[in-house]
Write an enzyme that holds these catalytic residues in place. Sequence first.
Site, mmCIF file in Angstrom:
data_model
loop_
_atom_site.group_PDB
_atom_site.id
_atom_site.type_symbol
_atom_site.label_atom_id
_atom_site.label_comp_id
_atom_site.label_asym_id
_atom_site.label_seq_id
_atom_site.Cartn_x
_atom_site.Cartn_y
_atom_site.Cartn_z
ATOM 1 N N CYS A 26 0.814 -1.220 0.000
ATOM 2 C CA CYS A 26 0.000 0.000 0.000
ATOM 3 C C CYS A 26 0.846 1.268 0.000
ATOM 4 O O CYS A 26 0.314 2.368 -0.201
ATOM 5 C CB CYS A 26 -0.947 -0.005 1.202
ATOM 6 S SG CYS A 26 -2.253 -1.252 1.076
ATOM 7 N N HIS A 149 -8.851 -11.250 -13.935
ATOM 8 C CA HIS A 149 -8.310 -10.603 -15.126
ATOM 9 C C HIS A 149 -6.799 -10.449 -14.963
ATOM 10 O O HIS A 149 -6.315 -10.153 -13.865
ATOM 11 C CB HIS A 149 -8.956 -9.232 -15.329
ATOM 12 C CG HIS A 149 -8.532 -8.543 -16.582
ATOM 13 N ND1 HIS A 149 -8.867 -9.001 -17.840
ATOM 14 C CD2 HIS A 149 -7.782 -7.430 -16.783
ATOM 15 C CE1 HIS A 149 -8.351 -8.195 -18.756
ATOM 16 N NE2 HIS A 149 -7.686 -7.233 -18.137
#
Length: 339
Positions: A26, A149
């Site tokens: 992050c 994906h």
Amino acid sequence: MKGTTFDRMTGPDAFRLTQYAHGGGCACKIPPGELEETIGRLVPDGPGTDLMVGVEHGDDGAVVRVGPAMAVVVTADFFTPVVDDAYTFGRIAATNALSDIYAMGGEPLVAVNLLGWPRDKLPAWLAAEVLRGGADVGRAADCHVAGGHSIDDPEPKYGMAVTGIADPATLLRIDAGQPGLPLSLTKPIGTGVLNAWHKATGSVSAAAIDVMTTLNADASRLALAAGIRCATDVTGFGLLGHLFKLARASEVSAVIDHAAVPLIEGARAAARAGHIPGGSRRNLEWVLPHTDSGTVSEEDLLLLADAQTSGGLLVAGELPGVTVIGELVPRRDSVLIVR
């Protein structure tokens, strides 16, 4: 062949994933101030009757009411490697993605993988290890992981888009804080500096990995059982950044006792050795104009602003066995007051 030179050159230890990305976890998020400026242009006039939570305050997920007693919670989260081990990276990224559902008071139902992979640099079987880590976390959370994906990407990236459900009457929201409520933090902080230390040295912090792979499921359910309505998770904007967003959205100020904030073992030593992520410094720069920091040292402020990966829940309320680090108070000149 096991034990051959070829095996040693192509096994998991031959690839340090953190060396294939400019940032990690992050800490590689777009800086909060820059992100808010960008997202601010997309804010609609106001949420519709069924869109209960949108982009207004930067909540952890979007919430749509689909019935009197049911809401759908959706989120997406992905990042570059925070550790060198592929399987562990997958576990951390999946735990972090699921956290947004728990931070809203929801239960995850299904997740799809989001994978970026440098095919010319890293083998496909290593990507499979990342996905295996994510699948194992989904299994532990009773959340289906179904497809996803992938793209050919210059840097490895992994995460999930997650859909969950929640009771619209008992959501945990970032804008529901009230003066007088204590602030509880369910995990210690310091993953940002420890991950930067890991990237620089190759040394592994088992304590940091334990924090990053612990689901926030129990903390979320505990908060709901206690009747709490205000919470967020502590990730890339650091404790100070996420608390600033919570206090600002709730139109209150927050007082923090910095000595009460728990640190992961080794975090202070990593900070003193100079392993401060750029994201942590940007977080502090963002909140300082809104902060009364008194005589608190820069080192302590940087740790409070440290960019966390898969951190705990910051809850406006008291939870059994959970550390209280401060309280919400009526709005003052400074949104954050650090003592």
